[in-house]
Write a protein that holds these residues in place. Structure first.
Motif: not given
Length: 101
Positions: A63-86
């Motif tokens: 992924t790209l590197t994201n800078r996040v500034s958090l004021s409280v404990t927060t959950t960060i997610y990794l998402a993926a999208f896969l496309a296939f026909s069979a």
């Protein structure tokens, strides 16, 4: 795909995925962020979409590197999208977080 809980502060966050396809896939994309439900615009994601008629069996993507500034404990997610026909597809991934300051 996976998540990490980060305490308050400034963090540099990125991730990696590995996608495998049993027959051959056509696309694989990934994104790391807060509250990921749908993918953001294309400037925020990384991935692979081969030319028409080309399939992939295995694809690793960072992924790209994201800078996040958090004021409280927060959950960060990794998402993926896969496309296939069979066949089937699966992916695994990880998130890396480094305190920026």
């Amino acid at each position: 795909m996976t998540s990490i809980s980060l305490t308050a502060g400034d963090w540099d966050v990125f991730g990696n995925i590995c996608a495998t396809f049993t027959v051959g896939g056509s696309q694989a994309f990934t994104y790391v962020g807060i509250g990921v439900i749908t993918f953001p615009d294309n400037s925020q994601i990384t991935g692979y979409a081969p030319t028409a008629g080309t399939t992939i069996a295995l694809q690793g993507i960072s992924t790209l590197t994201n800078r996040v500034s958090l004021s409280v404990t927060t959950t960060i997610y990794l998402a993926a999208f896969l496309a296939f026909s069979a066949g089937t597809a699966k992916a695994s991934g990880n998130i890396i977080a480094r305190r920026a300051r």
